[in-house]
Enzyme design. Structure first.
Site, PDB file in Angstrom:
ATOM      1  N   THR A  37       0.836  -1.205   0.000  1.00  0.00           N
ATOM      2  CA  THR A  37       0.000   0.000   0.000  1.00  0.00           C
ATOM      3  C   THR A  37       0.865   1.247   0.000  1.00  0.00           C
ATOM      4  O   THR A  37       0.572   2.230  -0.692  1.00  0.00           O
ATOM      5  CB  THR A  37      -0.939   0.009   1.218  1.00  0.00           C
ATOM      6  OG1 THR A  37      -1.737  -1.174   1.202  1.00  0.00           O
ATOM      7  CG2 THR A  37      -1.857   1.218   1.182  1.00  0.00           C
ATOM      8  N   GLU A 225      -4.239  -5.507  -5.610  1.00  0.00           N
ATOM      9  CA  GLU A 225      -4.749  -6.882  -5.442  1.00  0.00           C
ATOM     10  C   GLU A 225      -5.106  -7.509  -6.807  1.00  0.00           C
ATOM     11  O   GLU A 225      -6.171  -8.092  -6.994  1.00  0.00           O
ATOM     12  CB  GLU A 225      -5.980  -6.894  -4.527  1.00  0.00           C
ATOM     13  CG  GLU A 225      -5.764  -6.280  -3.164  1.00  0.00           C
ATOM     14  CD  GLU A 225      -4.911  -7.137  -2.231  1.00  0.00           C
ATOM     15  OE1 GLU A 225      -4.399  -8.177  -2.700  1.00  0.00           O
ATOM     16  OE2 GLU A 225      -4.744  -6.773  -1.064  1.00  0.00           O
ATOM     17  N   GLN A 255      -1.373 -15.228  -2.769  1.00  0.00           N
ATOM     18  CA  GLN A 255      -2.538 -14.851  -1.972  1.00  0.00           C
ATOM     19  C   GLN A 255      -3.825 -14.816  -2.812  1.00  0.00           C
ATOM     20  O   GLN A 255      -4.782 -14.146  -2.445  1.00  0.00           O
ATOM     21  CB  GLN A 255      -2.313 -13.490  -1.306  1.00  0.00           C
ATOM     22  CG  GLN A 255      -1.169 -13.483  -0.315  1.00  0.00           C
ATOM     23  CD  GLN A 255      -1.039 -12.168   0.414  1.00  0.00           C
ATOM     24  OE1 GLN A 255      -1.840 -11.817   1.265  1.00  0.00           O
ATOM     25  NE2 GLN A 255       0.002 -11.417   0.069  1.00  0.00           N
TER      26      GLN A 255
END
Length: 751
Positions: A37, A225, A255
């Site tokens: 981030t 993401e 992930q």
């Protein structure tokens, strides 16, 4: 003005390389806890410092919470200069696109966005009109099929053509429902979540002028993401990018855990093929977890073959060893977790909000809740009923939706008799039938109540009173702010007074009034944080809120949640429970390489949420749907290189709690006295083919037998192969799903 040297100095070399990358595509492989981030927001700030106008930058992510954090960080880095950057979730971007371009694509800009409850109501209507059995064809399953179709850009016509050659009655039925469902959405001037991505993609694909206009607007696109994108989201970003392909995607293939929602890990794995010449930066330094936790995570995830090679490392030292504890049953497991948490809190090693408990399925939460209550420890469940799904909140929101979009039949039917006006189910059905016959909306049919056959004079009078309430509210909705409109609705409809009147007779009334007041507060908070203070804007924010947006950061409670909801979060102490074959990895996923790799990624996500302390647990026996099932520890435990420590559950004594040795885990055989007819279990001393007494063990599986699976429900065995512990059966479940399952792990119940 260049990006502050103080900020640049805080970046490690790979982070700095990613932030200062020039033109062209960029793939940032950001491992868990590696500061992604910070990197993506610093890159936005760097672009602004290089003279890129803020309106030329688009950043998209998946939750409102993540988008808000990105906006705040960009503001902090740029002194507020980044407020012109569009930072949005995928669905919020799609909604804005559709409202701006509504007239160009034949849509009323005041459309309603239907949530899952609204979709369920429409699907039920479709099933009734098509004379299909709602008990046989579950609305939630149909919604899942239609959502995946929209992820693949299959509209109703394309979906039906796609299924013509497939001998699949369930999907052919779903195609008929899809066609009628879309007609009902169009009539209601409504879109579902899938439409918010599919329709903008189709518009950009089919309209070159529109595509060029948006490509000129957004010269730099950043996607957070990226491993969670589905096919439609992948194409949305692709259609927005023009040469020199200034697209920066940030993600971690390790992930990728949302394939059940349509996410496709191939999007990140094949980025370099889609964007030739792309630069790749790996962020492998972890700032979150200890070395011990990272080592365990790597030992698990390295077993996956379909992944990009990377290994997280940290310069943190002195971490605790990762613990694995095995218990006799789920009750001892839960008591241990609650007691350990209580001890940490009392010894000031952690506060309640520092602790999280993860599980694979929601059904595991009950015994944990009981244990935390007994320990008098506060907890919050993430993923239960959300605030905006509560009855009284949805009632008020339905009023707002109906005022903004009177064609919204779902909302109009919900509020017609709320509070009670003598307009029950019979009246609703008569009005709905008339609307369908005349080809008009439910609201328009209400306006023609005098023409509806069989409608009583009393019902007609009550409908007129209802319309008299709605008319002035509709005019107010055009100019009032969201908070003002909520207040107008509560006062004009009598809804607030209704619940006040129930205070003496309904113990839930005070609770519902508190929730309604909280909705007023939410509307005010929306106004304070948004330039668009309209009712429509508030409704859009509410509808697109995710489950993670409601996680309390400042509460003093232990967090209980499924692993799927844990991604993006971190806690000082993490318990991962239920690490047993058949539960985690779940079902028969252990026998499908693709599904097993996703389960392994899920375990990796769970492990890497922990900063300082990680405890993994399993139970040798666990009740599922009221029946005990015997388990072996998950393969992920052995892969992580862990050995079970001796558990020390406790028993009460006069002086308090005293430790005792846990009983040894039982052999995997039926408990004494249990008489249920579970089939397909495996005992190493005999084959699954050998029939035993009804109280002694599994009965043989036969083709044609009806069985119930603890997760997939009832179904029929179509085929059977193998012998002994390798017996595999093919089952067609009543849901329409077809599964190949190893009998020894199935825990079937014969029907």
């Amino acid at each position: 003005m260049a990006l502050s040297p103080e900020i640049l100095k805080t970046l490690n070399p790979p982070q700095l390389q990613a932030v200062t990358h020039g033109e062209g595509p960029l793939l940032i492989l950001a491992g868990a806890g590696s500061g992604k981030t910070r990197v993506i927001t610093c890159r936005i700030a760097h672009l602004l410092s290089e003279g890129v106008p803020p309106w030329n930058i688009l950043a998209v992510t998946f939750t409102n919470k993540a988008a808000a954090e990105m906006r705040q960080r960009v503001d902090a880095f740029t002194g507020g200069r980044g407020r012109g950057v569009l930072v949005s979730t995928f669905h919020s971007f799609g909604a804005q696109f559709m409202r701006v371009e509504a007239k160009n694509i034949g849509l009323d800009p005041n459309f309603t966005i239907y949530d899952s409850d609204d979709q369920t109501q429409i699907i039920k209507e479709c099933l009734r009109e098509l004379s299909l059995d709602e008990k046989k064809y579950k609305p939630n399953q149909i919604i899942g099929v239609l959502s995946r179709a929209k992820d693949e850009l299959l509209d109703a016509d394309s979906f039906n053509i796609h299924n013509i050659t497939r001998n699949d009655p369930f999907r052919q039925m779903a195609g008929s429902v899809y066609t009628l469902y879309q007609k009902k959405l169009a009539k209601a001037n409504a879109l579902d979540f899938g439409d918010l991505i599919m329709r903008p993609v189709m518009a950009l694909r089919d309209n070159e002028a529109l595509r060029q206009r948006y490509q000129a607007r957004f010269r730099y696109i950043l996607v957070d993401e990226y491993q969670d994108t589905n096919h439609a989201q992948y194409l949305l970003t692709k259609y927005l990018v023009a040469p020199p392909k200034n697209i920066c995607v940030v993600g971690d293939d390790d992930q990728s855990i949302y394939s059940f929602r349509g996410a496709d890990v191939r999007n990140i794995m094949e980025f370099e093929r889609d964007y030739p010449g792309a630069s790749v930066v790996k962020l492998e330094q972890n700032y979150r977890s200890t070395k011990e936790i990272l080592d365990a995570a790597h030992q698990v995830i390295k077993r996956n073959r379909f992944r990009k090679e990377k290994k997280l490392w940290t310069d943190k030292t002195g971490g605790e060893a990762v613990r694995f504890v095995e218990f006799a049953d789920e009750l001892e497991e839960a008591r241990f977790i609650a007691r350990e948490t209580g001890d940490m809190v009392r010894q000031k090693k952690a506060t309640c909000k520092d602790v999280a408990v993860f599980y694979r399925t929601n059904a595991q939460s009950r015994v944990l809740e009981d244990a935390f209550r007994r320990e008098n420890l506060p907890y919050q469940i993430v993923g239960g009923q959300r605030f905006y799904e509560r009855m009284e909140v949805k009632d008020v929101l339905a009023y707002l939706k109906a005022l903004v979009n009177p064609a919204d039949g779902v909302s109009m039917k919900r509020i017609l008799n709320v509070p009670a006006r003598g307009l029950g189910k019979t009246t609703v059905q008569l009005v709905e039938d008339f609307a369908n016959q005349q080809g008009i909306t439910f609201f328009d049919a209400l306006g023609q109540a005098a023409r509806i056959p069989l409608l009583t004079a009393a019902a007609r009078g009550n409908i007129l009173k209802f319309l008299d309430v709605l008319t002035p509210l509709r005019s107010q909705a055009a100019t009032a702010t969201a908070a003002q409109m909520v207040q107008f609705v509560l006062e004009s409809t009598g809804y607030w007074q209704y619940w006040q009147d129930q205070m003496s007779s309904d113990p839930e009334a005070a609770y519902r009034l508190d929730n309604i007041q909280e909705l007023v507060n939410a509307a005010k908070e929306y106004e304070d944080s948004s330039e668009n203070k309209s009712v429509g804007g508030f409704l859009e924010r509410v509808t697109l809120a995710s489950e993670l947006d409601n996680v309390k950061d400042d509460g003093g409670a232990v967090t209980l949640m499924t692993v799927h909801l844990a991604k993006g979060l971190e806690f000082q102490t993490v318990f991962v429970t239920g690490l047993e074959e058949g539960l985690f990895p779940i079902g028969e996923s252990a026998f499908d390489e693709k599904e097993l790799e996703e389960e392994r990624r899920l375990a990796y996500v769970a492990i890497t949420r922990a900063r300082e302390r990680l405890i993994l647990t399993c139970a040798a026996s666990r009740k599922i749907y009221g029946r005990s099932h015997w388990n072996v520890p998950s393969r992920f435990i052995a892969e992580a290189g862990l050995r079970a420590e001796t558990p020390v559950p406790e028993t009460p004594s006069v002086g308090g709690w005293e430790p005792r040795r846990a009983p040894a885990a039982p052999k995997p055989q039926r408990p004494v006295g249990e008489t249920s007819s579970v089939v397909g279990s495996f005992d190493p001393d005999e084959t699954a083919e050998e029939a035993r007494t009804p109280t002694g063990g599994p009965r043989p599986l036969k083709i044609g037998m009806r069985v119930r699976h603890p997760m997939f429900g009832a179904g029929k065995i179509l085929n059977k192969s193998g012998t002994g512990e390798n017996v595999k059966v093919t089952v067609l479940f009543d849901s329409g799903a077809r599964k190949d399952i190893l009998a020894r792990y199935a825990n079937f119940e014969s029907l």
